[in-house]
Design an enzyme around this catalytic site. Structure first.
Site, PDB file in Angstrom:
ATOM      1  N   GLU A   1      16.029  38.056  -9.639  1.00 20.13           N
ATOM      2  CA  GLU A   1      15.756  36.625  -9.530  1.00 20.13           C
ATOM      3  C   GLU A   1      16.327  36.090  -8.229  1.00 20.13           C
ATOM      4  O   GLU A   1      17.454  36.443  -7.885  1.00 20.13           O
ATOM      5  CB  GLU A   1      16.347  35.885 -10.724  1.00 20.13           C
ATOM      6  CG  GLU A   1      15.616  36.219 -12.003  1.00 20.13           C
ATOM      7  CD  GLU A   1      16.066  35.370 -13.188  1.00 20.13           C
ATOM      8  OE1 GLU A   1      16.969  34.531 -13.035  1.00 20.13           O
ATOM      9  OE2 GLU A   1      15.505  35.552 -14.266  1.00 20.13           O
TER      10      GLU A   1
ATOM     11  N   HIS B   1      13.184  29.400 -15.203  1.00 23.34           N
ATOM     12  CA  HIS B   1      14.533  29.797 -15.606  1.00 23.34           C
ATOM     13  C   HIS B   1      15.558  28.768 -15.113  1.00 23.34           C
ATOM     14  O   HIS B   1      16.418  29.051 -14.290  1.00 23.34           O
ATOM     15  CB  HIS B   1      14.883  31.187 -15.087  1.00 23.34           C
ATOM     16  CG  HIS B   1      16.150  31.728 -15.699  1.00 23.34           C
ATOM     17  ND1 HIS B   1      16.569  33.012 -15.523  1.00 23.34           N
ATOM     18  CD2 HIS B   1      17.090  31.166 -16.497  1.00 23.34           C
ATOM     19  CE1 HIS B   1      17.697  33.216 -16.160  1.00 23.34           C
ATOM     20  NE2 HIS B   1      18.034  32.105 -16.765  1.00 23.34           N
TER      21      HIS B   1
END
Length: 110
Positions: free
Chosen positions: A50, A69
């Site tokens: 990420e 997220h």
């Protein structure tokens, strides 16, 4: 935890949702299963790396939904997100995409 063997044991066409950690699912095996139809759809709030790299095939797969997220405990967050969404939806419907705010920059991945 969820590797190619576990994915193969799932019912074909399964919907997979990952809101835990990206490392929970073998991403390479998941991508192969999405391509073959073993996984019919994946909703992903997390990824192994990420932010999700620009080169990831997940970005362009029609059977994948990627969310940002961005979990938070701020009481005002849901209202603010809803306000942005409603603003952007109005702009989109009216053909004013240039007036949209907080749009993903695919080069910066932010």
């Amino acid at each position: 935890m969820i590797d190619a063997k576990a994915i193969a044991a799932m019912k074909p066409g399964v919907v997979l949702v990952n809101i835990a950690r990206g490392q929970v699912i073998d991403e390479i095996a998941m991508i192969a299963a999405l391509r073959s139809g073993q996984i019919g759809f994946a909703a992903l709030d997390v990824a192994a790396a990420e932010p999700l790299p620009a080169a990831s095939p997940l970005w362009d797969m029609p059977n994948v939904l990627i969310s940002p997220h961005s979990a938070s405990t701020a009481p005002s967050e849901n209202r603010k997100i809803t306000d942005i969404f409603c603003h952007n939806l109005g702009c989109y419907v009216a053909g004013r995409r240039g007036d949209m705010i907080n749009v993903l920059d695919k080069k910066r991945l932010y």
